[in-house]
Design a protein around this motif. Structure first.
Motif, PDB file in Angstrom:
ATOM      1  N   GLU A  12       0.820  -1.205   0.000  1.00 39.53           N
ATOM      2  CA  GLU A  12       0.000   0.000   0.000  1.00 39.53           C
ATOM      3  C   GLU A  12       0.861   1.266   0.000  1.00 39.53           C
ATOM      4  O   GLU A  12       0.381   2.343  -0.351  1.00 39.53           O
ATOM      5  N   ARG A  13       2.104   1.148   0.394  1.00 42.17           N
ATOM      6  CA  ARG A  13       3.009   2.297   0.366  1.00 42.17           C
ATOM      7  C   ARG A  13       3.849   2.284  -0.902  1.00 42.17           C
ATOM      8  O   ARG A  13       4.987   2.748  -0.938  1.00 42.17           O
ATOM      9  N   ARG A  17       1.206   4.767  -5.128  1.00 35.25           N
ATOM     10  CA  ARG A  17       0.444   5.447  -4.091  1.00 35.25           C
ATOM     11  C   ARG A  17       1.167   6.715  -3.621  1.00 35.25           C
ATOM     12  O   ARG A  17       0.531   7.720  -3.303  1.00 35.25           O
ATOM     13  N   VAL A  18       2.502   6.651  -3.551  1.00 33.82           N
ATOM     14  CA  VAL A  18       3.265   7.834  -3.154  1.00 33.82           C
ATOM     15  C   VAL A  18       2.962   9.006  -4.076  1.00 33.82           C
ATOM     16  O   VAL A  18       2.713  10.132  -3.619  1.00 33.82           O
ATOM     17  N   ASP A  21      -0.581  10.352  -3.538  1.00 29.09           N
ATOM     18  CA  ASP A  21      -0.687  11.144  -2.312  1.00 29.09           C
ATOM     19  C   ASP A  21      -0.005  12.500  -2.456  1.00 29.09           C
ATOM     20  O   ASP A  21      -0.516  13.518  -1.971  1.00 29.09           O
ATOM     21  N   GLN A  24      -2.280  14.749  -4.392  1.00 31.10           N
ATOM     22  CA  GLN A  24      -3.425  15.192  -3.606  1.00 31.10           C
ATOM     23  C   GLN A  24      -3.069  16.369  -2.703  1.00 31.10           C
ATOM     24  O   GLN A  24      -3.906  17.230  -2.412  1.00 31.10           O
ATOM     25  N   ARG A  25      -1.815  16.415  -2.265  1.00 34.21           N
ATOM     26  CA  ARG A  25      -1.387  17.482  -1.348  1.00 34.21           C
ATOM     27  C   ARG A  25      -0.814  18.699  -2.070  1.00 34.21           C
ATOM     28  O   ARG A  25      -0.490  19.699  -1.446  1.00 34.21           O
TER      29      ARG A  25
END
Length: 384
Positions: A12-13, A17-18, A21, A24-25
């Motif tokens: 999941e990491r 995914r990184v 994420d 998204q930020r």
């Protein structure tokens, strides 16, 4: 020793995914080319059919294997579109293609046995092997042939522990469509060892340069092929979570037993939506496929025009597996392109060990945004 839960958390990491994420930020305008999801909404006739079914009381459990009408619609579509012949009772309706893959692995891979996958490959297969208490082995495909399937490499990697081989065509992440003769050779070798081929064909409805045929349609051992499909990609129905698994009746009966203990059944409303998608007007889906092909052609042209950038020609799905021609880790290049140029790509090492320097681009975006994204990629690579 890591537990299955530890390994799932590690997956999941992942690099993919990184990047998601980080995007998204991020403040500011981004061209998002890392997400593997159609940018089209589900066509209106599918939504209307689902809404009507819900209003008419189709809000209860269905049989564990799925509504007979839904299984029939899947059976007819597999036969007419992809040449794959399965009766409705050889099909189980699942909660998306993801559950179909999970059930296929659980049904074929016993503890300690091996799931073999040509690389580069979608990372979830490793997690699914772990959840079955099996082992995962990636078999690298040659970059010089654009990561096309090399049956000899896969067959040479098979052992007495090999329980199943996953063949993903069209491929995520490369967009390649595997040669039928190579697929046939893998299936026959697997059948000789009493192993299965799990044909992950969720992108088969998005095939651009030739006929869309399922692996089970051109093999000598169809009883050793499990076909995974989904409404998600070609029908723009990712959120409906509706997929299927088709195969030998005996094995499907075992899968239904597992399915009963996991999700019981797929959503009744989503099954009615699938019936409408598979049996209703096809023009909206054909228009989507033409749009994806137009975007594929744009991607090929832009990659050819950028010095130092290359990729295998995508023949299906909506991905291009870019080689930026840089001596740098893909995650560093991806973070740089996001941070300095506002374009988001998925690092290649998120797709196994075969091609760590690559970047996956999704062309499930508008032509205008793709053009802008390539402008930013070109500027970024020139400055890196």
């Amino acid at each position: 020793m890591p537990t299955p839960t530890d390994r799932v958390r590690r997956a999941e990491r992942s690099r993919i995914r990184v990047m998601f994420d980080l995007a998204q930020r991020h403040d500011g305008d981004l061209v998002r080319l890392e997400v593997g999801e159609p940018d089209f909404d589900t066509p209106g006739h599918v939504i209307d059919a689902a809404a009507s079914a819900a209003r008419d009381g189709a809000t209860h459990y269905t049989s564990n294997a799925g509504l007979p009408e839904c299984r029939r619609a899947i059976s007819d579509t597999l036969a007419s579109e992809y040449g794959v012949a399965h009766e409705p009772d050889e099909i189980v309706v699942t909660v998306g293609g993801m559950e179909a893959l999970h059930l296929a692995v659980l049904a074929t891979v016993s503890p300690g046995e091996e799931l073999l996958v040509p690389g580069p490959t979608w990372p979830n297969y490793e997690t699914q092997a772990t959840l079955a208490d099996g082992t995962f082995r990636e078999v690298p495909m040659p970059a010089e042939t654009g990561f096309d399937l090399d049956a000899d490499r896969v067959i040479d990697a098979m052992s007495d522990d090999t329980a199943a081989v996953v063949l993903t065509t069209p491929s995520n992440p490369t967009g390649r469509v595997f040669d039928p003769e190579e697929c046939r050779a893998v299936v026959e070798a697997a059948a000789d060892r009493d192993a299965y081929v799990i044909a992950d064909e969720v992108y088969l409805g998005l095939t651009y340069d030739g006929p869309a045929e399922g692996i089970a349609a051109y093999t000598g051992g169809p009883d050793h092929v499990l076909t995974v499909g989904s409404c998600s990609k070609a029908y723009a129905m990712t959120g409906w979570r509706l997929g299927w698994l088709a195969g030998d009746r005996h094995l499907i009966d075992e899968v239904v037993t597992i399915h009963e203990s996991t999700t019981a059944c797929a959503s009744s409303v989503a099954q009615h939506a699938a019936i409408a998608a598979l049996t209703g007007p096809q023009e909206p889906f054909e228009e989507m496929a033409r749009a994806f092909e137009e975007r594929r052609n744009l991607v090929v042209d832009r990659v050819d025009a950028i010095d130092g950038l290359s990729c295998p020609r995508p023949e299906g799905a909506f991905y291009a597996f870019l080689d930026p021609g840089l001596d740098a880790p893909a995650i560093d290049v991806a973070k740089y392109l996001l941070r300095e140029h506002g374009v988001v790509l998925a690092p290649g090492d998120g797709f196994g060990d075969t091609a760590p320097g690559r970047l996956r681009l999704s062309f499930a975006n508008s032509v205008d945004r793709l053009e802008e994204g390539f402008d930013r990629i070109e500027a970024g690579l020139a400055e890196y």
